[in-house]
Design an enzyme around this catalytic site. Structure first.
Site, PDB file in Angstrom:
ATOM      1  N   GLU A  86      46.461  42.056  40.836  1.00 22.42           N
ATOM      2  CA  GLU A  86      46.908  43.592  41.356  1.00 22.42           C
ATOM      3  C   GLU A  86      46.480  44.721  40.914  1.00 22.42           C
ATOM      4  O   GLU A  86      46.373  45.912  41.812  1.00 22.42           O
ATOM      5  CB  GLU A  86      48.451  43.569  41.420  1.00 22.42           C
ATOM      6  CG  GLU A  86      48.800  42.417  42.687  1.00 22.42           C
ATOM      7  CD  GLU A  86      50.320  42.559  42.925  1.00 22.42           C
ATOM      8  OE1 GLU A  86      51.167  43.318  42.640  1.00 22.42           O
ATOM      9  OE2 GLU A  86      51.081  41.588  43.867  1.00 22.42           O
ATOM     10  N   HIS A 138      39.864  18.474  31.263  1.00 17.46           N
ATOM     11  CA  HIS A 138      39.535  17.306  32.016  1.00 17.46           C
ATOM     12  C   HIS A 138      39.568  17.744  33.662  1.00 17.46           C
ATOM     13  O   HIS A 138      39.684  16.810  34.429  1.00 17.46           O
ATOM     14  CB  HIS A 138      40.428  16.186  31.989  1.00 17.46           C
ATOM     15  CG  HIS A 138      40.351  15.731  30.353  1.00 17.46           C
ATOM     16  ND1 HIS A 138      39.539  14.957  29.738  1.00 17.46           N
ATOM     17  CD2 HIS A 138      40.917  16.094  29.322  1.00 17.46           C
ATOM     18  CE1 HIS A 138      39.824  14.674  28.548  1.00 17.46           C
ATOM     19  NE2 HIS A 138      40.638  15.660  28.029  1.00 17.46           N
ATOM     20  N   LYS A 177      53.069  43.331  53.651  1.00 13.99           N
ATOM     21  CA  LYS A 177      54.443  43.355  54.021  1.00 13.99           C
ATOM     22  C   LYS A 177      54.725  43.938  55.173  1.00 13.99           C
ATOM     23  O   LYS A 177      55.525  43.545  56.147  1.00 13.99           O
ATOM     24  CB  LYS A 177      55.333  44.086  52.838  1.00 13.99           C
ATOM     25  CG  LYS A 177      55.405  43.750  51.254  1.00 13.99           C
ATOM     26  CD  LYS A 177      56.018  44.338  50.399  1.00 13.99           C
ATOM     27  CE  LYS A 177      55.974  43.786  49.140  1.00 13.99           C
ATOM     28  NZ  LYS A 177      56.742  44.416  47.996  1.00 13.99           N
TER      29      LYS A 177
HETATM   30  O1  PA5 Z   1      53.591  44.335  41.110  1.00 13.17           O
HETATM   31  C1  PA5 Z   1      53.925  44.605  42.467  1.00 13.17           C
HETATM   32  O2  PA5 Z   1      54.476  45.746  42.455  1.00 13.17           O
HETATM   33  C2  PA5 Z   1      54.549  43.503  43.202  1.00 13.17           C
HETATM   34  O3  PA5 Z   1      53.878  42.133  42.997  1.00 13.17           O
HETATM   35  C3  PA5 Z   1      55.998  43.393  43.500  1.00 13.17           C
HETATM   36  O4  PA5 Z   1      56.676  43.021  42.391  1.00 13.17           O
HETATM   37  C4  PA5 Z   1      56.382  42.459  44.583  1.00 13.17           C
HETATM   38  O5  PA5 Z   1      55.527  42.795  45.665  1.00 13.17           O
HETATM   39  C5  PA5 Z   1      57.910  42.432  45.066  1.00 13.17           C
HETATM   40  O6  PA5 Z   1      58.164  43.780  45.119  1.00 13.17           O
HETATM   41  P1  PA5 Z   1      59.599  44.371  44.944  1.00 13.17           P
HETATM   42  O7  PA5 Z   1      59.829  44.491  43.663  1.00 13.17           O
HETATM   43  O8  PA5 Z   1      59.697  45.802  45.739  1.00 13.17           O
HETATM   44  O9  PA5 Z   1      60.554  43.343  45.755  1.00 13.17           O
END
Ligand code: PA5
Length: 421
Positions: free
Chosen positions: A271, A300, A413
């Site tokens: 990310e 393996h 989202k």
């Molecule tokens: O790293 C990130 O920002 C995302 O993976 C969020 O953790 C994930 O989308 C969850 O979002 P939120 O904490 O707003 O519920």
């Protein structure tokens, strides 16, 4: 001590970037991201411990509701720092922790079936306070507690933004206890905030030691000495090798209890670095593809590909010196084919297989490094979290991208919500 062992060829790649460490450190400081400063917040640590003391003995089950960065760090903490089979009630006087990183109805229903609702604390974690998966999970369990006439303020804690989002609104309205995810800490960088620390403390993990370990690594991160700055060395190497076609980073811990660590890192790298645009707005579509593997299990499963398949991977081995327990492999059959196991312990076998795997990769000209810790404890886990968060921040500088946003995740989202309305 956390050590980084690189091979001769990888050292050459790192040294290309000697001059960048100072400017990159300065650039990261300027960004005012909280991942490296949050560990100075002793007040939050105290608040967490106070909360933990105030609920001592009240709950038999803790259920974390959250997804992505709100769950993966906690899963890692649980796996690495508590007994693997603590889920069995007789194994612990601490509550049992379930971290629901999904919305599969079977997962929700079967969790409901194993918990004792009257003795369960739900920790709802969402920085935005409005992630559909988390809100759906929360609504499901809230309905159960409401139906059972259990007060929400005794069965829920929210970890969310200070001001914004639905969870904050509900917390204010219904006096549901809450902790804050600071504005400048993104989900995947939040494990050392209440997001990871509260559930960890509730199941008996020493969060002060976690933070202490993170401090030690942060000192290393702050040095502009390329020999010492492990996060910089990792990032420089990932970047240099990606320029040579190694766009896949395989993290391969040789420790069962670090499997989840590789899961946590997978999100962090994917990310943070997978981005369409650079800081000047140019379309760059950069990214490193993280792959998780587990030693010795995946020898393996994956070794054939790693050794003979496309030479597009960089391998990061995580190695543990002392597993906290060890025993000799009993050679109970008098057969020459298993003589080599005589006087060999399981730890020795693990270490030797790791060396064997590494040696074969080196012979096949596959680049690798090893990050070693003496043992798996709070300090080292805290240090490893900090190491890879800092390395990821450096990578953002190398690629000249924003490592701290996630427009791609946000987009999915938004689309999901649209499809449902
Ligand atoms: O790293 C990130 O920002 C995302 O993976 C969020 O953790 C994930 O989308 C969850 O979002 P939120 O904490 O707003 O519920």
């Amino acid at each position: 001590m956390i050590r980084l062992d690189d091979t001769e060829s990888t050292i050459a790649d790192i040294n290309l970037y000697q001059d960048r460490i100072g400017p990159y450190l300065e650039a990261i400081r300027q960004k005012n991201q909280g991942f490296h400063t949050i560990i100075d917040d002793t007040k939050t640590l105290d608040d967490i411990m106070q909360f933990v003391r105030s609920v001592e003995g009240r709950y038999t089950h803790i259920v974390v509701l959250g997804i992505g960065g709100s769950a993966l760090g906690t899963l890692c903490l649980q796996q690495s720092l508590t007994p693997l089979y603590r889920a069995h009630p007789h194994n612990s006087h601490h509550p049992h922790l379930y971290v629901l990183d999904n919305i599969d109805p079977a997962l929700l229903q079967e969790t409901l079936e194993v918990i004792d609702l009257k003795k369960t604390l739900f920790i709802v974690v969402s920085k935005s306070g409005k992630t559909p998966e988390t809100i759906a999970q929360y609504s499901f369990f809230r309905k159960q507690t409401d139906n059972a006439d259990l007060p929400a303020s005794k069965h829920f804690v929210f970890i969310t933004d200070k001001k914004k989002g639905l969870l904050r609104t509900i917390s204010d309205k219904e006096a549901i206890p809450s902790f804050i995810i600071p504005d400048n800490v993104g989900g995947r960088f939040s494990v050392l905030t209440p997001v990871g620390l509260l559930p960890a403390a509730l199941i008996g993990i020493d969060i002060n030691k976690l933070i202490r370990g993170a401090h030690t690594m942060r000192d290393i991160f702050y040095t502009d000495d390329i020999e010492k700055n492990i996060p910089f060395r990792v990032a420089a190497l990932q970047y240099a090798l990606s320029k040579k076609g190694k766009s896949i980073t395989v993290m391969m811990p040789y420790a069962q209890k670090l499997e989840r660590f590789a899961d946590w890192y997978r999100q962090l790298l994917a990310e943070s670095i997978g981005k369409a645009h650079d800081n000047d707005g140019n379309t760059v579509n950069v990214g490193l593809t993280p792959v998780k593997a587990l030693g010795v299990t995946d020898q393996h499963s994956q070794s054939q590909l790693y050794n003979e398949g496309p030479n597009d991977k960089f391998f990061m081995f995580l190695s543990v010196q002392d597993f906290g327990t060890d025993m000799n492999i009993p050679v109970i059959h008098d057969d020459p084919s298993i003589d080599y196991l005589r006087d060999v312990s399981f730890a020795t076998l693990m270490h030797t297989e790791q060396k064997g795997t590494q040696q074969s990769l080196i012979e096949n000209k596959r680049p690798l490094i090893t990050i070693s810790i003496d043992t798996i404890n709070e300090e080292y886990i805290g240090g490893l979290f900090m190491l890879f968060e800092c390395a990821t921040a450096f990578l953002g500088e190398f690629y000249s991208i924003n490592a701290f946003d996630q427009p791609g995740v946000e987009l999915s989202k938004v689309i999901t919500k649209k499809l449902l309305t």
